[in-house]
Design a protein around this motif. Structure first.
Motif, PDB file in Angstrom:
ATOM      1  N   UNK A   1     -10.969   1.578 -13.359  1.00 40.52           N
ATOM      2  CA  UNK A   1     -10.944   0.548 -12.330  1.00 40.52           C
ATOM      3  C   UNK A   1      -9.808   0.441 -11.994  1.00 40.52           C
ATOM      4  N   UNK A   2      -8.786   1.495 -11.691  1.00 43.30           N
ATOM      5  CA  UNK A   2      -7.892   2.161 -10.833  1.00 43.30           C
ATOM      6  C   UNK A   2      -8.896   2.037  -9.257  1.00 43.30           C
ATOM      7  N   UNK A   3      -9.849   2.434  -9.776  1.00 38.36           N
ATOM      8  CA  UNK A   3     -10.118   2.007  -7.933  1.00 38.36           C
ATOM      9  C   UNK A   3     -10.539   1.310  -7.097  1.00 38.36           C
ATOM     10  N   UNK A   4     -10.704   0.550  -7.955  1.00 37.61           N
ATOM     11  CA  UNK A   4     -10.414  -1.337  -7.453  1.00 37.61           C
ATOM     12  C   UNK A   4      -9.197  -1.037  -6.704  1.00 37.61           C
TER      13      UNK A   4
ATOM     14  N   UNK B   1      -2.515  -1.709  -8.465  1.00 41.51           N
ATOM     15  CA  UNK B   1      -1.846  -2.309  -8.970  1.00 41.51           C
ATOM     16  C   UNK B   1      -2.361  -3.480  -9.144  1.00 41.51           C
ATOM     17  N   UNK B   2      -2.931  -3.617  -9.629  1.00 39.82           N
ATOM     18  CA  UNK B   2      -3.690  -4.872 -10.004  1.00 39.82           C
ATOM     19  C   UNK B   2      -3.976  -5.825  -9.551  1.00 39.82           C
ATOM     20  N   UNK B   3      -3.944  -6.932 -10.060  1.00 42.63           N
ATOM     21  CA  UNK B   3      -4.084  -8.363  -9.110  1.00 42.63           C
ATOM     22  C   UNK B   3      -5.224  -8.108  -8.526  1.00 42.63           C
ATOM     23  N   UNK B   4      -6.272  -7.865  -9.961  1.00 41.60           N
ATOM     24  CA  UNK B   4      -8.002  -7.490  -9.844  1.00 41.60           C
ATOM     25  C   UNK B   4      -8.652  -9.764  -9.333  1.00 41.60           C
TER      26      UNK B   4
ATOM     27  N   UNK C   1      -9.536  -2.995  -0.580  1.00 38.81           N
ATOM     28  CA  UNK C   1     -10.005  -2.006  -1.808  1.00 38.81           C
ATOM     29  C   UNK C   1      -9.162  -1.236  -1.213  1.00 38.81           C
ATOM     30  N   UNK C   2      -7.877  -0.698  -1.257  1.00 39.24           N
ATOM     31  CA  UNK C   2      -7.568   0.592  -0.797  1.00 39.24           C
ATOM     32  C   UNK C   2      -7.790   2.429  -1.626  1.00 39.24           C
ATOM     33  N   UNK C   3      -7.729   1.573  -2.807  1.00 39.52           N
ATOM     34  CA  UNK C   3      -9.084   3.095  -3.245  1.00 39.52           C
ATOM     35  C   UNK C   3     -10.218   3.354  -2.644  1.00 39.52           C
ATOM     36  N   UNK C   4     -11.336   2.393  -1.893  1.00 42.83           N
ATOM     37  CA  UNK C   4     -12.315   2.415  -1.280  1.00 42.83           C
ATOM     38  C   UNK C   4     -12.043   3.439  -0.152  1.00 42.83           C
ATOM     39  N   UNK C   5     -10.552   4.015   0.502  1.00 41.53           N
ATOM     40  CA  UNK C   5     -10.423   4.258   1.621  1.00 41.53           C
ATOM     41  C   UNK C   5     -10.531   5.590   1.839  1.00 41.53           C
ATOM     42  N   UNK C   6     -10.188   6.297   0.621  1.00 38.94           N
ATOM     43  CA  UNK C   6     -10.241   7.796   0.384  1.00 38.94           C
ATOM     44  C   UNK C   6     -11.935   8.601   0.205  1.00 38.94           C
ATOM     45  N   UNK C   7     -13.090   7.550   0.065  1.00 45.14           N
ATOM     46  CA  UNK C   7     -13.600   7.641  -0.775  1.00 45.14           C
ATOM     47  C   UNK C   7     -14.977   8.576   0.325  1.00 45.14           C
ATOM     48  N   UNK C   8     -15.638   9.282   0.113  1.00 44.43           N
ATOM     49  CA  UNK C   8     -16.774   9.212   0.931  1.00 44.43           C
ATOM     50  C   UNK C   8     -18.007   8.104   1.345  1.00 44.43           C
TER      51      UNK C   8
ATOM     52  N   UNK D   1     -11.705  -6.057 -19.094  1.00 41.10           N
ATOM     53  CA  UNK D   1     -10.675  -6.668 -17.454  1.00 41.10           C
ATOM     54  C   UNK D   1     -10.250  -7.216 -17.147  1.00 41.10           C
ATOM     55  N   UNK D   2     -10.535  -8.073 -18.296  1.00 39.68           N
ATOM     56  CA  UNK D   2      -9.998 -10.213 -18.138  1.00 39.68           C
ATOM     57  C   UNK D   2      -8.448 -10.239 -19.153  1.00 39.68           C
ATOM     58  N   UNK D   3      -8.709  -9.577 -20.148  1.00 42.62           N
ATOM     59  CA  UNK D   3      -7.483  -9.968 -21.480  1.00 42.62           C
ATOM     60  C   UNK D   3      -6.374  -8.816 -20.670  1.00 42.62           C
ATOM     61  N   UNK D   4      -6.623  -7.561 -20.694  1.00 42.73           N
ATOM     62  CA  UNK D   4      -6.079  -6.437 -20.631  1.00 42.73           C
ATOM     63  C   UNK D   4      -5.792  -6.642 -19.077  1.00 42.73           C
ATOM     64  N   UNK D   5      -6.317  -6.302 -17.849  1.00 38.92           N
ATOM     65  CA  UNK D   5      -6.572  -5.868 -16.746  1.00 38.92           C
ATOM     66  C   UNK D   5      -5.959  -7.397 -15.229  1.00 38.92           C
TER      67      UNK D   5
END
Ligand SMILES: [Zn+2]
Length: 485
Positions: free
Chosen positions: A47-50, A53-56, A476-483, A79-83
């Motif tokens: 989920x760090x990919x999304x 920092x959280x804030x899902x 989605x900051x994580x998405x920027x680095x993906x191909x 995803x809901x209770x921990x993140x």
């Protein structure tokens, strides 16, 4: 206009289905599953990919759960209770009802037997809290999530409550199949949907290159083997998972016993299966037409010839048939019984499903059912087991085969340009099906790996924008680095 898709799980793989889709500016998560092959952090989607920092809740507009299998819902409480995701989540009524039973079973096995710490998993209370937040929905009901943003579930066969989801935001739309079956079986009907003409069809492809032999042949084969074994005084062990194939095969044997007047006892391991049968009775409207018709006379899930099993019966002399969980012989009652019954060549073990590498079931099947000496897993007491019983593998898996997938494409899509994406399958098989879809239908087809983003351009009478990457990357900051394949 573009649709952006990134699988976090089930990309060229089976396990932890979790597909992120951006459509009309909305970010949607399709399924939130776990991977049965892993006990470490790889069991959940990354989920760090999304966001790191959280804030899902701010980043994901909607979560959809297609059905109760753990590889589609097993990480939802995490995803809901921990993140902390607290946005809208939808599943059909049976899925919402049955999901917590499997999640609790999964939690228990992971924490109590496999030594996973509860903080890396979720607690029983967290499962309950999570389920409270899931909104149940009915088949073919159109649900407006927001203005101009709607979803509609369609019957998928596969298991009780399984649904395909049509999602439309503005002019763009997708159809996500989850797992589905295009041929009816004894207790469920086949998948069906309208001519939806989605811009993108995301389909499972577990059996991408298989055309299965007829179900009737498989059933006859199984009944022959079982009756021959018990008539010779042998015992039959059928390892199953509590939901799905268990009900299908109970129906098959129950009817056969009725027809032939066989008196040999059939048992199923109590607990999960009993609870499961209760749900099948409760949600009778989700089963197939024949079962619904018979329902007036009697509920077929009130089995006439099948009784609950008691552990004391294991050593009882004489023939019997036993359905025991779990399905891959990786612990529990099925393994306990296997240890006792496998050394006799009179007995028979029928494996009705797929066994993941690393499980005892996989080991047992690996030499084609010939007698063998097996090293038992250390956490199950270790030692050697001489397997002399007959072993039979019969696939009763409820997934669409290659023919079924092609039929669904034909049914759901009728105008160009549309796109097909394959998920939930094995890489080389998906590759073959992808080529077939391209040549037979002339449709663009994709099979992205986990973490790879696909941009699909759609045409709805507006100018085509070649890249919206910078606009979406800020969300989605994580998405920027993906191909961008
Ligand atoms: Zn499934």
């Amino acid at each position: 206009m573009q649709i952006k898709v990134t699988p976090l799980g089930a990309g060229q793989d089976v396990g932890k289905s979790c597909i992120l889709v951006t459509i009309g500016g909305k970010n949607i998560m399709l399924d939130c599953g776990m991977h049965p092959g892993y006990n470490d952090e790889r069991r959940f989607p990354d989920f760090r990919y999304i966001s790191k920092e959280g804030n899902f809740t701010g980043l994901i507009d909607l979560v959809i759960i297609s059905h109760f299998h753990l590889d589609h819902c097993g990480s939802l409480p995490y995803f809901t209770e921990v993140l902390g995701y607290d946005g809208p989540m939808y599943a059909t009524h049976p899925t919402k009802a049955i999901m917590p039973i499997l999640l609790e079973d999964y939690r228990k096995i992971s924490v109590e037997r496999r030594g996973v710490e509860e903080k890396d998993m979720f607690s029983s209370q967290q499962i309950k809290d999570c389920m409270m937040k899931v909104t149940p929905c009915a088949l073919e009901e159109t649900i407006m999530i927001e203005e101009d943003f709607e979803i509609r579930p369609y019957y998928a066969g596969h298991v009780l409550g399984a649904a395909m989801f049509y999602i439309r935001v503005g002019q763009q739309s997708i159809l996500y199949t989850g797992d589905y079956n295009m041929t009816p079986d004894r207790h469920l009907g086949s998948a069906r949907c309208d001519k939806l003409r989605p811009d993108l069809l995301i389909t499972e492809s577990t059996y991408a290159t298989t055309i299965r032999e007829s179900k009737r042949w498989r059933e006859r084969d199984m009944l022959n083997q079982v009756s021959e074994c018990v008539r010779n005084g042998g015992k039959v062990l059928i390892p199953v998972f509590a939901l799905g194939r268990a009900q299908e095969l109970c129906l098959l044997l129950d009817a056969f016993w009725e027809r032939t007047g066989l008196k040999v006892p059939i048992y199923f391991s109590a607990g999960l299966t009993e609870k499961a049968n209760l749900y099948y009775k409760m949600y009778i409207s989700w089963t197939n037409q024949k079962i619904k018709d018979t329902f007036v006379k009697r509920n077929v899930f009130d089995f006439q010839h099948i009784q609950p099993f008691d552990r004391a019966f294991i050593d009882r002399p004489g023939p019997m048939v036993l359905f025991a969980t779990p399905g891959m012989l990786h612990g529990g009652l099925s393994m306990e019984v296997f240890k006792k019954w496998a050394p006799s060549d009179k007995n028979l073990v029928i494996m009705p499903g797929y066994c993941v590498a690393g499980t005892l079931g996989h080991k047992v099947l690996s030499n084609g059912g010939k007698p063998q000496i097996i090293d038992m897993p250390r956490d199950e007491g270790g030692g050697k087991l001489h397997v002399r019983c007959k072993i039979k593998h019969l696939s009763f898996s409820a997934h669409a085969d290659a023919k079924g997938i092609m039929t669904l494409i034909k049914q759901a899509i009728s105008v160009d340009p549309v796109n097909v994406m394959l998920v939930h399958g094995e890489r080389h098989k998906m590759e073959a099906l992808k080529e077939r879809i391209k040549t037979e239908f002339g449709l663009p087809c994709y099979d992205p790996a986990n973490g790879a983003t696909t941009y699909i351009t759609t045409f709805h009478g507006v100018p085509v924008q070649l890249s919206t990457r910078s606009a979406t990357c800020s969300r989605f900051p994580g998405w920027a680095v993906e191909s961008d394949p």
